[in-house]
Design an enzyme around this catalytic site. Structure first.
Site, PDB file in Angstrom:
ATOM      1  N   LYS A  58      86.990  22.740  38.347  1.00 14.56           N
ATOM      2  CA  LYS A  58      85.914  21.886  38.902  1.00 14.56           C
ATOM      3  C   LYS A  58      86.496  20.708  39.689  1.00 14.56           C
ATOM      4  CE  LYS A  58      84.026  20.830  34.881  1.00 14.56           C
ATOM      5  NZ  LYS A  58      85.003  21.422  33.937  1.00 14.56           N
ATOM      6  N   ARG A  67      76.968  17.149  30.357  1.00 13.35           N
ATOM      7  CA  ARG A  67      77.634  18.060  29.427  1.00 13.35           C
ATOM      8  C   ARG A  67      76.769  18.343  28.205  1.00 13.35           C
ATOM      9  NH1 ARG A  67      83.270  16.599  31.167  1.00 13.35           N
ATOM     10  NH2 ARG A  67      84.756  17.908  30.065  1.00 13.35           N
ATOM     11  N   ARG A 109      99.189  22.276  33.485  1.00 13.16           N
ATOM     12  CA  ARG A 109      98.680  21.241  34.391  1.00 13.16           C
ATOM     13  C   ARG A 109      99.446  19.928  34.182  1.00 13.16           C
ATOM     14  NH1 ARG A 109      92.297  19.897  34.854  1.00 13.16           N
ATOM     15  NH2 ARG A 109      92.421  19.034  32.762  1.00 13.16           N
ATOM     16  N   ARG A 120      98.334  15.946  30.047  1.00 15.78           N
ATOM     17  CA  ARG A 120      97.349  15.147  29.286  1.00 15.78           C
ATOM     18  C   ARG A 120      97.320  15.623  27.833  1.00 15.78           C
ATOM     19  NH1 ARG A 120      92.036  15.849  32.936  1.00 15.78           N
ATOM     20  NH2 ARG A 120      91.198  16.215  30.865  1.00 15.78           N
ATOM     21  N   ARG A 133      88.234  21.957  22.929  1.00 22.87           N
ATOM     22  CA  ARG A 133      87.333  21.608  24.031  1.00 22.87           C
ATOM     23  C   ARG A 133      86.505  22.809  24.469  1.00 22.87           C
ATOM     24  NH1 ARG A 133      91.396  19.386  28.192  1.00 22.87           N
ATOM     25  NH2 ARG A 133      89.650  18.823  29.505  1.00 22.87           N
TER      26      ARG A 133
HETATM   27  P1  AMP Z   1      87.327  16.152  31.817  1.00 21.95           P
HETATM   28  O1  AMP Z   1      88.360  15.430  32.601  1.00 21.95           O
HETATM   29  O2  AMP Z   1      86.043  16.338  32.578  1.00 21.95           O
HETATM   30  O3  AMP Z   1      87.820  17.442  31.210  1.00 21.95           O
HETATM   31  O4  AMP Z   1      86.943  15.200  30.584  1.00 21.95           O
HETATM   32  C1  AMP Z   1      87.909  14.797  29.648  1.00 21.95           C
HETATM   33  C2  AMP Z   1      87.226  14.314  28.372  1.00 21.95           C
HETATM   34  O5  AMP Z   1      86.382  13.182  28.698  1.00 21.95           O
HETATM   35  C3  AMP Z   1      86.298  15.306  27.706  1.00 21.95           C
HETATM   36  O6  AMP Z   1      86.990  16.217  26.856  1.00 21.95           O
HETATM   37  C4  AMP Z   1      85.368  14.375  26.938  1.00 21.95           C
HETATM   38  O7  AMP Z   1      86.011  13.866  25.781  1.00 21.95           O
HETATM   39  C5  AMP Z   1      85.205  13.220  27.904  1.00 21.95           C
HETATM   40  N1  AMP Z   1      84.044  13.414  28.816  1.00 21.95           N
HETATM   41  C6  AMP Z   1      84.068  13.583  30.167  1.00 21.95           C
HETATM   42  N2  AMP Z   1      82.822  13.733  30.651  1.00 21.95           N
HETATM   43  C7  AMP Z   1      81.986  13.666  29.583  1.00 21.95           C
HETATM   44  C8  AMP Z   1      80.587  13.780  29.420  1.00 21.95           C
HETATM   45  N3  AMP Z   1      79.772  14.015  30.484  1.00 21.95           N
HETATM   46  N4  AMP Z   1      80.074  13.652  28.173  1.00 21.95           N
HETATM   47  C9  AMP Z   1      80.875  13.424  27.110  1.00 21.95           C
HETATM   48  N5  AMP Z   1      82.206  13.332  27.186  1.00 21.95           N
HETATM   49  C10 AMP Z   1      82.775  13.446  28.405  1.00 21.95           C
END
Ligand code: AMP
Length: 216
Positions: free
Chosen positions: A15, A89, A128, A162, A173
């Protein structure tokens, strides 16, 4: 381009990569809640302190925190198109977004759902690497930096994996995605907005399909 797009899909489905490419090509703003939360952690803000334990554990940050953060950011934007990456989400997040967009008389144009299986995600995410300096994203298998360990964009030698990209955290996740985010697929399907993307393919193939949909 003044489109309003949502990218849905499990972590590591691509994404962020595609949103940042489309952002420059179509002059759309790429809004990633994951990036906003990581910035909050780096700046040690109150939000960052609250969010970090959830993120490290591969869990979602509570709805009220993420909704406030995103709606605040949206309120500060000029009118224009955007791609939401990683938000909503959960169902309450989708409903909060709908309510805000209705107030602004803005409608979502398309929701792209990136589909890819769990094993492929674990493989992709553990290779990554992210630059500590500028946030540029690499992949040691599919998109390596020109010089190992050095960022092409800012030249820093601080590429790292990360903590939430380690294999166990990725599995966690993915589970969270299936339980809490996958119901949104149906939500947007019912709204007639869903477009499924086979995200197990290579970056170029997916980019071409997205471009066709954007321009079609
Ligand atoms: P991402 O970079 O989008 O994979 O997000 C990394 C982490 O940030 C996720 O595993 C969640 O812990 C948190 N996170 C990001 N976006 C959201 C969201 N819309 N709602 C809740 N947690 C989020």
């Amino acid at each position: 381009m003044k489109k309003h797009i949502i990218f849905l899909g499990p972590p590591g489905a691509g994404k962020g990569t595609h949103a940042s490419a489309l952002q420059s090509e179509y002059r759309l703003l790429h809004l990633s809640t994951g990036d906003m939360l990581r910035e909050a952690i780096t700046s040690a803000s109150e939000l960052g302190n609250k969010a970090s334990a959830f993120m490290d554990a591969g869990q979602l940050v509570p709805d009220e925190l993420v909704i406030d953060m995103l709606l605040e950011r949206m309120a500060s934007l000029e009118q224009g198109g955007w791609i939401l990456d990683g938000f909503p989400r959960t169902l309450p997040q989708a409903e909060a977004l709908d309510a805000r967009l209705q107030e602004q008389q803005v409608s979502i144009d398309q929701v792209f759902c990136f589909e890819v299986d769990e094993e492929k995600l674990v493989e992709r995410l553990s290779s990554r690497q992210v630059c500590k300096g500028c946030g540029a994203v690499y992949n040691t298998q599919s998109k390596p930096p020109k010089t190992l360990g050095v960022c092409d964009d800012c030249g820093k030698k601080e590429l790292y994996v990360r903590p939430d990209d380690e294999a166990d955290a990725v599995r966690k996740r993915f589970e969270v995605y299936e339980a809490q985010t996958a119901p949104l697929i149906d939500y947007y399907k019912r709204a007639g907005l869903l477009c499924r993307i086979d995200a197990s393919r290579g970056i170029e193939e997916i980019r071409a399909e997205l471009k066709r949909s954007f321009e079609g």
